[in-house]
Design an enzyme around this catalytic site. Structure first.
Site, PDB file in Angstrom:
ATOM      1  N   SER A   1       0.829  -1.205   0.000  1.00  0.00           N
ATOM      2  CA  SER A   1       0.000   0.000   0.000  1.00  0.00           C
ATOM      3  C   SER A   1       0.857   1.245   0.000  1.00  0.00           C
ATOM      4  O   SER A   1       1.959   1.265   0.566  1.00  0.00           O
ATOM      5  CB  SER A   1      -0.861  -0.032   1.268  1.00  0.00           C
ATOM      6  OG  SER A   1      -1.481   1.208   1.466  1.00  0.00           O
TER       7      SER A   1
ATOM      8  N   TYR B   1      -1.943  -1.386  11.025  1.00  0.00           N
ATOM      9  CA  TYR B   1      -2.256  -1.899   9.681  1.00  0.00           C
ATOM     10  C   TYR B   1      -1.125  -1.536   8.719  1.00  0.00           C
ATOM     11  O   TYR B   1      -0.580  -2.376   8.004  1.00  0.00           O
ATOM     12  CB  TYR B   1      -3.593  -1.320   9.183  1.00  0.00           C
ATOM     13  CG  TYR B   1      -3.716  -1.337   7.678  1.00  0.00           C
ATOM     14  CD1 TYR B   1      -3.976  -2.521   7.002  1.00  0.00           C
ATOM     15  CD2 TYR B   1      -3.514  -0.175   6.927  1.00  0.00           C
ATOM     16  CE1 TYR B   1      -4.031  -2.541   5.612  1.00  0.00           C
ATOM     17  CE2 TYR B   1      -3.575  -0.186   5.548  1.00  0.00           C
ATOM     18  CZ  TYR B   1      -3.831  -1.368   4.898  1.00  0.00           C
ATOM     19  OH  TYR B   1      -3.881  -1.391   3.528  1.00  0.00           O
TER      20      TYR B   1
ATOM     21  N   LYS C   1       1.960  -3.836   6.521  1.00  0.00           N
ATOM     22  CA  LYS C   1       2.321  -3.776   5.094  1.00  0.00           C
ATOM     23  C   LYS C   1       3.830  -3.608   4.955  1.00  0.00           C
ATOM     24  O   LYS C   1       4.480  -4.266   4.144  1.00  0.00           O
ATOM     25  CB  LYS C   1       1.604  -2.599   4.403  1.00  0.00           C
ATOM     26  CG  LYS C   1       0.104  -2.774   4.273  1.00  0.00           C
ATOM     27  CD  LYS C   1      -0.238  -3.903   3.306  1.00  0.00           C
ATOM     28  CE  LYS C   1      -1.710  -4.165   3.183  1.00  0.00           C
ATOM     29  NZ  LYS C   1      -2.035  -5.437   2.529  1.00  0.00           N
TER      30      LYS C   1
HETATM   31  C1  WQD Z   1      -9.528   9.198   1.091  1.00  0.00           C
HETATM   32  C2  WQD Z   1      -9.757  10.678   1.408  1.00  0.00           C
HETATM   33  C3  WQD Z   1     -10.275  11.113   3.705  1.00  0.00           C
HETATM   34  C4  WQD Z   1     -14.110   9.123   3.907  1.00  0.00           C
HETATM   35  C5  WQD Z   1      -6.938   4.141   2.950  1.00  0.00           C
HETATM   36  C6  WQD Z   1      -5.824   3.389   3.607  1.00  0.00           C
HETATM   37  C7  WQD Z   1      -4.837   2.929   2.598  1.00  0.00           C
HETATM   38  C8  WQD Z   1      -5.495   2.158   1.504  1.00  0.00           C
HETATM   39  C9  WQD Z   1      -6.722   2.791   0.977  1.00  0.00           C
HETATM   40  C10 WQD Z   1      -6.383   0.057   2.307  1.00  0.00           C
HETATM   41  C11 WQD Z   1      -9.117  11.118   2.724  1.00  0.00           C
HETATM   42  C12 WQD Z   1     -11.429  11.474   2.815  1.00  0.00           C
HETATM   43  C13 WQD Z   1     -12.905   9.619   3.456  1.00  0.00           C
HETATM   44  C14 WQD Z   1     -15.160  10.034   4.212  1.00  0.00           C
HETATM   45  C15 WQD Z   1     -13.739  11.870   3.574  1.00  0.00           C
HETATM   46  N1  WQD Z   1      -5.509   0.785   1.741  1.00  0.00           N
HETATM   47  N2  WQD Z   1     -12.717  10.967   3.305  1.00  0.00           N
HETATM   48  N3  WQD Z   1     -14.918  11.361   4.021  1.00  0.00           N
HETATM   49  O1  WQD Z   1      -7.257   7.047   3.886  1.00  0.00           O
HETATM   50  O2  WQD Z   1      -6.451   7.659   1.565  1.00  0.00           O
HETATM   51  O3  WQD Z   1      -6.411   5.311   2.306  1.00  0.00           O
HETATM   52  O4  WQD Z   1      -7.556   3.297   2.026  1.00  0.00           O
HETATM   53  O5  WQD Z   1      -7.060  -0.647   2.527  1.00  0.00           O
HETATM   54  O6  WQD Z   1      -3.872   2.203   3.213  1.00  0.00           O
HETATM   55  O7  WQD Z   1      -5.196   4.233   4.540  1.00  0.00           O
HETATM   56  O8  WQD Z   1      -8.553   6.347   1.797  1.00  0.00           O
HETATM   57  O9  WQD Z   1     -10.918   6.414   1.077  1.00  0.00           O
HETATM   58  O10 WQD Z   1     -10.399   6.381   3.555  1.00  0.00           O
HETATM   59  O11 WQD Z   1      -9.882   8.436   2.219  1.00  0.00           O
HETATM   60  O12 WQD Z   1     -13.569  13.078   3.456  1.00  0.00           O
HETATM   61  O13 WQD Z   1     -16.242   9.653   4.633  1.00  0.00           O
HETATM   62  O14 WQD Z   1     -11.153  10.882   1.570  1.00  0.00           O
HETATM   63  O15 WQD Z   1     -10.152  12.039   4.758  1.00  0.00           O
HETATM   64  O16 WQD Z   1      -8.643  12.412   2.566  1.00  0.00           O
HETATM   65  P1  WQD Z   1      -7.125   6.701   2.472  1.00  0.00           P
HETATM   66  P2  WQD Z   1     -10.011   6.820   2.187  1.00  0.00           P
END
Ligand code: WQD
Length: 342
Positions: A128, A153, A157
């Protein structure tokens, strides 16, 4: 030479099911193994329907169970393995680190241990972009230094990458590729497979689609005061089918002896950042729906901005992200509607 068999651990889940489809369409035999701890048979059944292949071997098993892994490798002649079987909820891992260290590390060590004994251990690990933490330079290349993980988590990785790298260095029969995914989103164009979050989604796109369908009242956009053009975080949203195809390229590279080093790492992203706000707007436009959203405080642990330099994957794997974001967001919406029976 006959068809080669690829093991997909965690193959009934979101990424695993899309990868299984692409492998089968590329002419591989696939063994899907999953402990069903975070999914049901919806996606596996969808894979059978998409590929028209009703006899895909499916083994319900836990990769932490060493004898079960031994039996799996005794029952099938596995040419390469792709390891997806792991827990992935960042927040949960902070509250229950042992659950994550135990499951994600033991399962990976078991599959490596047993694959090694066959004398041909071709291991593809699903890593990741989280290993880069908050990068000092953007976009990130594969040599960009990894940062201390923000969560257990993320640390699993990083540790699994290191385990694989050390094994490659020590054991001539082991070859490894780590694919570092950015933000996989969307669904198969058939809408027969997609993301099935349990409970309240943590990730952005499932939250968007569930809000659009009326399952959630309002999307919270976490933070609008970041040092980015529109104040919301920047990410590299990569289409799930494009991401799945990268695995076929990587498997082919391994099995056809094209690797330049015995351990290789690739960023799997588009190379283009989009902000959270951009994505929300693109979703509304692509699907002709109005989304109920509001700004909310920053989410703890979020990095401000990360996107890939994907040149290495483009050149070495001969892979490139292709699907336009509108199409990806239409597929995510089609999948959500199908789940809702609409
Ligand atoms: C993306 C952006 C949130 C939800 C995570 C894991 C990573 C990977 C993929 C895992 C951020 C914003 C989110 C919401 C929002 N692997 N957001 N409202 O955090 O970039 O990555 O998932 O399985 O390892 O860390 O992805 O989709 O959670 O968030 O504003 O309800 O969307 O703050 O900026 P992230 P995400």
């Amino acid at each position: 030479m006959g068809r080669k068999t690829v093991l997909v651990s965690g193959g009934a889940g979101f990424i695993g099911s899309h990868v299984t489809v692409e492998l089968i369409e590329a002419g591989y035999d696939v063994v899907v193994a999953d402990n069903m701890s975070n999914c049901d048979l919806t996606c596996f059944n969808g894979v059978k329907e998409i590929t028209g292949k009703k006899d895909i071997p499916f083994v319900e098993m836990d990769f932490c169970d060493l004898p079960a892994v031994e039996k799996l490798f005794a029952d099938f002649d596995i040419a390469a393995a792709i390891h997806f079987a792991g827990f992935k909820a960042v927040g949960e891992s902070v509250g229950d680190p042992m659950k994550y260290y135990h499951n994600n590390l033991v399962s990976f060590m078991n599959i490596l241990t047993v694959a090694r004994r066959t004398g041909k251990c071709n291991m593809l690990f699903s890593s990741s972009a989280t290993v880069y933490g908050e990068p000092d330079q953007l976009p990130v290349i594969e040599e960009t230094p990894r940062k201390d993980a923000e969560s257990p988590y993320g640390n699993t990785k990083r540790i699994c990458e290191d385990i694989l790298h050390d094994c490659v260095k020590a054991y001539p029969e082991v070859k490894g590729i780590a694919l570092r995914y950015f933000n996989p989103i969307g669904a198969h164009p058939s809408a027969l497979i997609g993301e099935l979050p349990r409970g309240v989604p943590n990730n952005l796109v499932p939250y968007i689609t569930q809000t659009a369908i009326g399952k959630r009242e309002c999307l919270s956009i976490f933070g609008n005061d970041y040092p980015t053009p529109d104040g919301t975080c920047l990410r590299d949203f990569i289409d799930i089918v494009d991401l799945a195809k990268a695995h076929v390229c990587a498997v082919e590279r391994m099995l056809k002896g094209k690797m330049k080093k015995d351990y290789e790492i690739y960023n799997i992203g588009t190379g283009h950042p989009l902000s959270v706000m951009d994505l929300v707007t693109a979703f509304e436009k692509a699907n002709g729906v109005k989304l109920n959203w509001k700004y909310a405080p920053r989410r703890v642990g979020d990095v401000v901005a990360i996107w890939a330099d994907a040149d290495l994957a483009n050149q070495e794997l001969g892979w490139k992200a292709e699907r336009p974001i509108e199409e990806t967001l239409r597929s995510a919406w089609a999948w959500e509607k199908r789940l809702a029976g609409k």
